[in-house]
Design an enzyme around this catalytic site. Structure first.
Site, short mmCIF file in Angstrom:
data_model
loop_
_atom_site.label_atom_id
_atom_site.label_comp_id
_atom_site.label_asym_id
_atom_site.label_seq_id
_atom_site.Cartn_x
_atom_site.Cartn_y
_atom_site.Cartn_z
N ARG A 159 -3.10 6.77 0.37
CA ARG A 159 -3.45 6.82 1.79
C ARG A 159 -2.62 7.79 2.61
NH1 ARG A 159 -3.60 1.09 4.34
NH2 ARG A 159 -5.72 1.09 5.07
N TYR A 193 -14.88 -10.72 0.65
CA TYR A 193 -15.57 -9.41 0.52
C TYR A 193 -16.91 -9.56 -0.21
CZ TYR A 193 -11.41 -7.09 2.25
OH TYR A 193 -10.38 -6.68 3.06
N ARG A 233 -6.79 12.96 -4.59
CA ARG A 233 -7.98 12.27 -4.09
C ARG A 233 -9.06 13.27 -3.67
NH1 ARG A 233 -11.51 10.21 -2.48
NH2 ARG A 233 -11.80 8.40 -1.15
N ASP A 293 -7.36 -1.93 -7.32
CA ASP A 293 -7.84 -2.54 -6.08
C ASP A 293 -8.27 -3.97 -6.36
OD1 ASP A 293 -8.54 -1.52 -3.16
OD2 ASP A 293 -10.02 -3.02 -3.74
N ARG A 331 0.83 -1.21 0.00
CA ARG A 331 0.00 0.00 0.00
C ARG A 331 0.86 1.26 0.00
NH1 ARG A 331 -5.36 0.01 1.06
NH2 ARG A 331 -6.26 -2.02 0.92
O1 CP3 Z 1 -0.32 -1.01 -2.82
C1 CP3 Z 1 -0.70 -0.01 -3.48
O2 CP3 Z 1 -0.42 1.13 -3.12
C2 CP3 Z 1 -1.41 -0.21 -4.78
C3 CP3 Z 1 -2.82 -0.08 -4.75
C4 CP3 Z 1 -3.65 -0.99 -3.85
C5 CP3 Z 1 -4.86 -0.54 -3.27
N1 CP3 Z 1 -5.46 -1.59 -2.68
C6 CP3 Z 1 -5.35 0.85 -3.34
C7 CP3 Z 1 -6.33 1.32 -2.33
C8 CP3 Z 1 -3.51 -2.34 -3.51
C9 CP3 Z 1 -2.37 -3.30 -3.81
C10 CP3 Z 1 -4.68 -2.72 -2.77
C11 CP3 Z 1 -4.94 -4.08 -2.29
C12 CP3 Z 1 -6.12 -4.34 -1.46
N2 CP3 Z 1 -7.35 -3.72 -1.50
C13 CP3 Z 1 -6.17 -5.38 -0.49
C14 CP3 Z 1 -5.08 -6.38 -0.19
C15 CP3 Z 1 -3.99 -5.83 0.68
C16 CP3 Z 1 -4.41 -5.48 2.08
O3 CP3 Z 1 -4.31 -4.29 2.42
O4 CP3 Z 1 -4.82 -6.38 2.83
C17 CP3 Z 1 -7.46 -5.31 0.09
C18 CP3 Z 1 -7.99 -6.18 1.21
C19 CP3 Z 1 -8.21 -4.26 -0.56
C20 CP3 Z 1 -9.61 -3.86 -0.33
C21 CP3 Z 1 -9.74 -2.45 0.13
N3 CP3 Z 1 -9.52 -1.35 -0.67
C22 CP3 Z 1 -10.11 -1.99 1.41
C23 CP3 Z 1 -10.44 -2.86 2.60
C24 CP3 Z 1 -10.12 -0.57 1.35
C25 CP3 Z 1 -10.59 0.44 2.40
C26 CP3 Z 1 -9.68 0.65 3.52
C27 CP3 Z 1 -8.29 1.15 3.17
O5 CP3 Z 1 -7.38 0.31 3.13
O6 CP3 Z 1 -8.08 2.35 3.01
C28 CP3 Z 1 -9.69 -0.21 0.05
C29 CP3 Z 1 -9.51 1.17 -0.45
C30 CP3 Z 1 -8.18 1.51 -1.06
N4 CP3 Z 1 -7.50 0.71 -1.93
C31 CP3 Z 1 -7.44 2.70 -0.86
C32 CP3 Z 1 -6.30 2.60 -1.66
C33 CP3 Z 1 -5.24 3.65 -1.85
C34 CP3 Z 1 -7.89 3.89 -0.01
C35 CP3 Z 1 -8.91 4.62 -0.83
C36 CP3 Z 1 -9.03 6.09 -0.54
O7 CP3 Z 1 -8.18 6.86 -0.99
O8 CP3 Z 1 -10.01 6.47 0.10
#
Ligand code: CP3
Length: 327
Positions: free
Chosen positions: A7, A129, A16, A52, A3
């Site tokens: 964020r 999910y 964002r 994602d 990640r």
């Molecule tokens: O790693 C990276 O920076 C590349 C992009 C990436 C995102 N999600 C962007 C994202 C990657 C590799 C993921 C993987 C992902 N997404 C996983 C597996 C890894 C892990 O963290 O366990 C999972 C479970 C998700 C599902 C997901 N997406 C959740 C649960 C959430 C909400 C909570 C959170 O983590 O912020 C997201 C949203 C998300 N995916 C954000 C980002 C940058 C935040 C979105 C925002 O800007 O509001």
């Protein structure tokens, strides 16, 4: 770093503020910009495409929403064999082609600077999910289904695996130089049920990909599954922070590269402590090839200077300790 895009980076937050998350994912020029941000700002050794894991179930016809503060929501959830009829069999080039465009655009933008990693969720984690309808605490819908009707749940996993396979292949064809599979919820299963339920779908998703690009499997809370994970057709096993790397290495043998596994919360400590933690991590990983990484995603409140301190410490203490056979 897991990640690493988004964020916690102010540059990401600025973008964002103007576009919602899904718009960023679906606009290749913006997604490519975010993908490159941590390469420029932190100096990491690889870019991970901005997308994602939940874009796959969305492509299967389920509505995806990221509500502020509540995490992702998938509607309607899929909770029985009968619900499988609601899912479509997407042509990934059409429904997820924007990710392939992002990969190609990032490759063009980064040139030979750093490799680009593509990714997907494992079928089991995506199903978690999809069945719960979003993030969950107890996963009783998923786990209840797994006991009540394992054959039905296996059909859902197989459907996700088909799409995931095409999606991963599309990312390779677009130029991804490695692929990471995220199994955030793999640890919910005991070894026997992981073997019979989650594993066949994971293997289907990876079919024919081995040898094309390095494959990385990330498991969270999967320490009890190491005897199974060491047999996966992957090059790199990425682990969370729960076990020290030397303990993991002793269990998995020499074949796989290990990736991980600093606790993301360690980046909330001052930089001197981060450096000490990286030195300890390098020592723990010295029994075989090791990619320095976090054990889970960056916490949103991580100060950017602390993330930079992690990368700098990794570069200072990492390279010289790589065993000759892994170079
Ligand atoms: O790693 C990276 O920076 C590349 C992009 C990436 C995102 N999600 C962007 C994202 C990657 C590799 C993921 C993987 C992902 N997404 C996983 C597996 C890894 C892990 O963290 O366990 C999972 C479970 C998700 C599902 C997901 N997406 C959740 C649960 C959430 C909400 C909570 C959170 O983590 O912020 C997201 C949203 C998300 N995916 C954000 C980002 C940058 C935040 C979105 C925002 O800007 O509001």
């Amino acid at each position: 770093m897991m990640r690493q895009a988004g964020r916690f980076l102010p540059q990401y937050r600025a973008l964002r503020a103007r576009h919602d998350f899904l718009t960023l994912c679906k606009t290749p020029s913006l997604a490519a910009e975010v993908t490159a941000q941590p390469v420029d700002i932190l100096g990491v050794d690889a870019a991970i495409v901005f997308a994602d894991i939940l874009l796959v179930p969305e492509a299967m016809g389920v509505a995806l929403r990221f509500a502020r503060g509540d995490g992702p929501q998938l509607e309607p959830p899929v909770r029985s064999s009968a619900d499988l009829d609601k899912l479509s069999r997407p042509d990934v080039a059409r429904s997820l082609g924007y990710v392939f465009e992002t990969v190609a655009e990032v490759r063009r933008a980064l040139g030979t600077r750093v490799p680009v990693i593509g990714f997907a969720g494992t079928p089991w984690t995506v199903a978690a999910y999809l069945v719960e309808g979003g993030a969950a605490k107890s996963f009783h819908h998923l786990l209840g289904w797994s006991h009540r009707d394992p054959a039905g749940l296996a059909r859902l996993l197989a459907r996700i695996a088909e799409v995931t396979h095409d999606y991963l292949l599309g990312q390779i064809e677009a130029g991804a130089q490695a692929l990471q599979l995220f199994d955030t919820w793999g640890g919910l299963l005991d070894p026997e049920r992981f073997r019979t339920l989650a594993l066949p779908a994971l293997l289907r998703a990876l079919e024919g990909l081995s040898g094309r690009v390095p494959l990385i499997y990330y498991g969270r809370g999967t320490s009890h599954l190491l005897p199974l994970l060491r047999e996966l057709p992957i090059e790199v096993l990425s682990v969370d922070w729960r076990l020290p790397l030397d303990v993991v290495r002793a269990q998995i043998g020499p074949r796989q590269v290990l990736q991980g596994n600093l606790d993301p919360a360690a980046l909330l400590a001052p930089p001197v402590q981060i450096e000490r933690a990286v030195r300890a991590l390098v020592a723990a990983g010295s029994g075989g090839p090791h990619i320095i990484n976090l054990g889970h995603g960056m916490l949103p409140m991580t100060p950017v200077e602390h993330a930079c301190a992690f990368v700098e410490a990794a570069k200072t203490h990492g390279r010289c300790s790589v065993p000759a056979r892994a170079r």
